[in-house]
Write a protein that holds these residues in place. Structure first.
Motif, PDB file in Angstrom:
ATOM      1  N   GLN A  17      29.947 -49.412  67.749  1.00  0.00           N
ATOM      2  CA  GLN A  17      30.225 -48.256  66.904  1.00  0.00           C
ATOM      3  C   GLN A  17      29.705 -46.994  67.599  1.00  0.00           C
ATOM      4  O   GLN A  17      28.579 -46.963  68.107  1.00  0.00           O
ATOM      5  N   LYS A  20      25.891 -45.538  68.419  1.00  0.00           N
ATOM      6  CA  LYS A  20      24.900 -46.572  68.107  1.00  0.00           C
ATOM      7  C   LYS A  20      24.343 -47.291  69.331  1.00  0.00           C
ATOM      8  O   LYS A  20      23.505 -48.174  69.205  1.00  0.00           O
ATOM      9  N   ASP A  23      20.458 -47.237  69.723  1.00  0.00           N
ATOM     10  CA  ASP A  23      19.787 -48.139  68.775  1.00  0.00           C
ATOM     11  C   ASP A  23      19.863 -49.573  69.279  1.00  0.00           C
ATOM     12  O   ASP A  23      18.880 -50.313  69.247  1.00  0.00           O
ATOM     13  N   LYS A  41      28.542 -43.254  75.898  1.00  0.00           N
ATOM     14  CA  LYS A  41      28.639 -42.893  74.489  1.00  0.00           C
ATOM     15  C   LYS A  41      29.942 -42.149  74.228  1.00  0.00           C
ATOM     16  O   LYS A  41      30.403 -41.369  75.049  1.00  0.00           O
ATOM     17  N   ASP A  72      25.503 -56.594  64.956  1.00  0.00           N
ATOM     18  CA  ASP A  72      26.937 -56.335  64.787  1.00  0.00           C
ATOM     19  C   ASP A  72      27.727 -57.430  65.482  1.00  0.00           C
ATOM     20  O   ASP A  72      27.904 -57.399  66.698  1.00  0.00           O
ATOM     21  N   ARG A 146      22.817 -52.450  58.236  1.00  0.00           N
ATOM     22  CA  ARG A 146      22.636 -52.791  59.640  1.00  0.00           C
ATOM     23  C   ARG A 146      21.322 -52.188  60.157  1.00  0.00           C
ATOM     24  O   ARG A 146      20.874 -51.155  59.672  1.00  0.00           O
ATOM     25  N   TYR A 148      20.780 -50.583  62.700  1.00  0.00           N
ATOM     26  CA  TYR A 148      20.919 -49.217  63.204  1.00  0.00           C
ATOM     27  C   TYR A 148      21.580 -48.391  62.173  1.00  0.00           C
ATOM     28  O   TYR A 148      21.529 -47.244  62.090  1.00  0.00           O
TER      29      TYR A 148
END
Length: 148
Positions: A17, A20, A23, A41, A72, A146, A148
């Motif tokens: 995602q 993230k 994290d 990113k 995840d 989650r 993060y």
């Protein structure tokens, strides 16, 4: 266009995602490893719009796939050898978590005995519910909860 060097041997964590990756970097303790790690990113993605990517040089054994699956389980794990993707690993919710989440029950033995490992088992996969091994306290894992 940004160009990040090709990975000869290692692991590419894809479809993270957007925003993230750092994290995930912390939860996987990638800063403690003695290897090259690249974080991309907000890369463009047809599937997600924007996504993050983490490239880790070295064998897959250096990553804790239980932590990754818990955080995840929709992330794509690509294993790279000789510069080519040789395997894609499917993640799932781990059946048992050790020292990843902590029991919130103040009366639980794991809250009183600080050196005791925090052990949770997957009680309901469909609803992503874990339970403390010691007191059966429920921990619901969902997108909004989650790590993060």
């Amino acid at each position: 266009m940004l160009s990040v060097g090709q990975l000869n041997e290692g692991v590419v964590l894809d479809h993270i995602q957007a925003g993230k990756a750092m994290d995930l970097y912390r939860y996987l303790k990638l800063g403690d490893l003695d290897c090259c790690v690249a974080i991309i990113k907000n890369a463009r993605s047809n599937k997600m719009g924007r996504k993050d990517i983490i490239k880790v040089e070295g064998p897959i054994e250096i990553l804790d796939l239980d932590v990754l699956g818990y955080i995840d389980h929709t992330i794509t794990v690509n294993i790279i050898r000789d510069g080519e993707i040789v395997e894609k690993k499917e993640l799932s919710l781990p059946k048992k978590l050790v020292n990843i989440i902590h029991c919130k029950n103040p009366r639980c033995i794991s809250s009183i005995e600080q050196e005791l490992e925090q052990i949770f088992y997957l009680a309901d996969e469909e609803n992503e519910i874990y339970r403390c091994q010691y007191c059966e306290e429920q921990y619901r894992h969902s997108a909004k909860h989650r790590l993060y």
